[in-house]
Design a protein around this motif. Sequence first.
Motif, short mmCIF file in Angstrom:
data_model
loop_
_atom_site.label_atom_id
_atom_site.label_comp_id
_atom_site.label_asym_id
_atom_site.label_seq_id
_atom_site.Cartn_x
_atom_site.Cartn_y
_atom_site.Cartn_z
N LEU A 397 7.01 5.74 -0.75
CA LEU A 397 7.18 5.64 0.70
C LEU A 397 5.90 5.16 1.38
CD1 LEU A 397 9.25 8.89 1.32
CD2 LEU A 397 10.10 6.53 1.44
N THR A 398 4.75 5.60 0.90
CA THR A 398 3.49 5.14 1.50
C THR A 398 3.28 3.65 1.23
OG1 THR A 398 2.12 5.68 -0.45
CG2 THR A 398 2.41 7.39 1.23
N CYS A 399 3.70 3.19 0.05
CA CYS A 399 3.60 1.76 -0.24
C CYS A 399 4.45 0.94 0.73
CB CYS A 399 4.02 1.47 -1.68
SG CYS A 399 2.91 2.16 -2.93
N ALA A 400 5.64 1.46 1.02
CA ALA A 400 6.51 0.78 1.98
C ALA A 400 5.89 0.80 3.38
CB ALA A 400 7.88 1.44 2.00
N LEU A 401 5.38 1.95 3.79
CA LEU A 401 4.79 2.06 5.13
C LEU A 401 3.53 1.19 5.26
CD1 LEU A 401 4.83 3.30 7.91
CD2 LEU A 401 3.57 5.28 7.01
N ARG A 402 2.72 1.14 4.22
CA ARG A 402 1.53 0.30 4.29
C ARG A 402 1.92 -1.18 4.38
NH1 ARG A 402 -3.05 1.09 0.17
NH2 ARG A 402 -3.99 -0.32 1.71
N ARG A 403 2.98 -1.57 3.72
CA ARG A 403 3.45 -2.94 3.86
C ARG A 403 3.88 -3.20 5.30
NH1 ARG A 403 3.84 -2.06 -1.53
NH2 ARG A 403 3.90 -3.89 -2.92
N ARG A 404 4.52 -2.22 5.90
CA ARG A 404 4.93 -2.37 7.31
C ARG A 404 3.71 -2.49 8.22
NH1 ARG A 404 9.53 -0.89 10.51
NH2 ARG A 404 8.91 -0.30 12.64
N ARG A 405 2.62 -1.80 7.84
CA ARG A 405 1.40 -1.84 8.64
C ARG A 405 0.55 -3.09 8.38
NH1 ARG A 405 -0.86 4.48 8.28
NH2 ARG A 405 0.85 5.40 9.51
N HIS A 407 -0.46 -4.20 5.23
CA HIS A 407 -1.36 -4.05 4.09
C HIS A 407 -0.78 -4.68 2.82
CE1 HIS A 407 -3.07 -0.15 6.10
NE2 HIS A 407 -3.19 -1.22 6.85
N GLY A 408 0.15 -5.59 2.97
CA GLY A 408 0.83 -6.14 1.80
C GLY A 408 -0.09 -6.88 0.84
N THR A 409 -1.25 -7.30 1.33
CA THR A 409 -2.19 -8.00 0.45
C THR A 409 -3.24 -7.06 -0.14
OG1 THR A 409 -3.59 -8.54 2.36
CG2 THR A 409 -1.92 -10.16 1.70
N ALA A 507 -4.11 -10.85 -7.77
CA ALA A 507 -3.14 -10.56 -6.71
C ALA A 507 -3.05 -9.05 -6.48
CB ALA A 507 -1.78 -11.13 -7.11
N PRO A 508 -2.58 -8.65 -5.28
CA PRO A 508 -2.48 -7.22 -4.98
C PRO A 508 -1.58 -6.51 -5.97
CG PRO A 508 -1.31 -8.53 -3.35
CD PRO A 508 -2.11 -9.49 -4.16
N LYS A 509 -2.02 -5.33 -6.38
CA LYS A 509 -1.29 -4.54 -7.37
C LYS A 509 -0.76 -3.25 -6.75
CE LYS A 509 -2.07 -7.02 -11.15
NZ LYS A 509 -1.00 -7.54 -12.00
#
Length: 862
Positions: A397-405, A407-409, A507-509
């Motif tokens: 869930l934090t990975c999803a939220l960070r992508r929303r914020r 932080h996808g890279t 690339a981002p991991k």
Amino acid sequence: MTPQVAKFVREINQRLPAYGSVQGASEDLRSFMQDVMGPLSAENEANLAEAMRLVEASLQSVEILRRNSLVKVRQDWYSGPSSVDPHWAALKGYLLNEKGWGEDSVRSIDEASTEVVSLLANPGEGQFRCRGLVVGYVQSGKTANMTGVIAKAVDAGYNLIVIFGGVTNKLRAQTQRRLQSDIVDRHRHLWQLYTTPADDGDFIRPPNNGQFTMPVPGRAQLVVMKKEGTRLKAFLDAVEHTPATVLRSLKTLIIDDECDQASVNAGRKEYDITEINRAIRKIIRALPAVSYVGYTATPFANVFINPFPVSKDELDDLYPEDFITALERPEGYFGAREVFGFDPDDADRDEGQSAGRDMVRAIPAKEVALLRSVHSSKTFQPKVTPALERALIWFLLTCALRRRRGHGTSHMTMLVHTSQLVAQHENMAVEIRAWLSQNSDALSAGHGAIWQTAVDVWEDETSRVRPERTETVSVIDLLPLLVEAIQALEVVVENGVSDKRLDYTGAPKTYIVVGGSVLARGLTLEGLCVSFFLRTSKQYDTLLQMGRWFGFRHGYADLPRLWSTQDLIANFRALAHIEEEIRQDISEYKLRKATPQEFAVKVRAIPGLAITSAAKMRYARKTSISFEGKHIQTIRFDHLKDGIVLDNWAAAAHLVDAAHAKGIYEEGRGVFKDVPIEAVRQFLNSYDICRAHLDLKREMLLNYLDVAADKLSKWNVAVVSPREGVLSSKPLGFLGAVHTSVRSRLAEPSEYADVKALMSKRDILVDVDDRQMQKGEEWRALKSRRPDKPLLLIYPIEARSEPKNGGKARVALGAVDDLIGFGIVFPGELDRAGAYWAVELDVPTPEQLEDDGELEEELVDV
């Protein structure tokens, strides 16, 4: 210096902190000697006068140059970079423009690195040997400080930079990559590299006759190597084969990263020097101009090195005799304060802030046996328990939220460390992969029992920690990004034998990393957000180094979580305080005007935990057991044990009656004045302090009271009771039923209750006339307004004690009956409480050194 004069010098230095002047300390020594021996002989008067002269001279040769450091007087050679210095200017631009660091962060690195460089020896000198220690925080950006130091040192004239980059290929390669990207690649033509970022790119003898080359003005040579015997020997061989003309031109800076690991001599006896320690000492000895600087967040072993080893002139050890400096807490650092909290100013009004952010989750004891094997069993099959399942879901869930914020890279990582056994790492990884395979479709589709668990985890976790930014996000909003996170996820094993290794270079991991000891020191886990941690240790340094969850969490400081055992959480809470005490000790250098060879850093002991390995404690000596100037308080209680709860209340009731009978009672304040020490001692002897109080033991208190009985003969005793509130279920001596204070406990399942804080600042002025507090007035300032008399505070605590706010950091106390807590404010100058250890700093006399040399020869001959 004769042995008698040396003894007088030590005695005067020991008295200096209390008297502030050599004259005052000497007069006290003279008075003491006259009481014991009568009038001093002419010889003793002459020896005392000589000792005074030597102490005064030593103080004149010490100068406080900088805010956080103390050094011996030397040429003030470096004040900061100039506008034409190439390496620092390039590094600064790279940090600002390429890495996106803020101005404040770069300014902090600039100031701190300038300070460290100014403590080094001047590379313009022909020969020098300097040794220092830099103390940072775990995962706090020590490498950033090192890069700044290297850039400025090269600009200033150092031309051979040697980095001891850990004890594994992974750590060494990581360090080399960081240095190349941050410094070397900015001006590649100005660097000659003897090592590469490859895992097998460690140091070997150079091809040009196995020696170092003559340095070229304006250029520097770089070595990044493991602390491993064959590599160090190869480096020493290269130094020894280098012509003297070249050696004299080399101005060497050695930076020992994680210098408490492997570098410190851990031989059973001083003569049994460990291989790595001996090799480093030989390297320093072989170089004519060298500054050695150790970096660590856990300096326990380093401050216990023998400053005066046998045959020091032949092979010096690594005690940081020239300087010790503590890096300031960096802006934006996410550390023990955020995770484990702090002491509040007002315990009555504390709404849970002091507990830290509500980020720590206790793994139920019944699950531990399902997660790790008690025995070294390769066949043990761990399980994904409910606690681990919640941790995995929260990470996704934090990975999803960070992508929303946005932080996808960025890299995103979860750490799973349940065992030291290599075989168990792969078994755990297999179980996690199986869990993901079983549940990924349902999580991606947003249905089924596992999805409901995810909803529960989201609602629970987001309600327990205030979001870092204003945003209204439901778990449904995250579903598309959750699918992305699951698709990007890799489960990797990182240990000493794993084939597939962590790789943050491309690339981002999105990683779930299962691993062992290699993850417990030095290795940076990029974007670490969730830690599931079972491994424990009985040593301070190992425990603190395992805190991989500390670091910088820009843009997601509300998301990190730590799942661990209750015992490990309790140990970390205690160690967080000890860590700050050490930093305060280092800052005391400038107040005491002493060098690291004259004032030893003290480390408080915690029963049941070792400070560092026994071999590294060989020269540590037990030092002061003192509570002078200290305030202490009970914050942990056996709240469910009827016998202890009732007996402690009875002890307090008996004290109140004794204080009323033997002291002077001021009813308006609830204060008893001039209570004899015997009544206080009886209370402390009868009171059962919770065993979970790692740093407060009844024996310590009673021993100190006995030793300091003369100056603690009369006490003030106060019952701290609010004007309103629930009345106690039993009378408190002649006072009858009293109003009880509310002290809810931290929401961590355990056999004891941790209320985090009992005392409020205002309580320590309860027995003085001027009780008006200034805004922001610190504990030390308040204590200075107190009379020279100890104060004992008794706190009746309501059994139920519901938390005053609706947060989840605290829960109702739920004791079997009303509790009694106590606090004590001791008079005097601030020392440090409990049993402490420090290295012995008595300089050996020439006669003692000769005797030690003879002893060494006898042992070698045998």
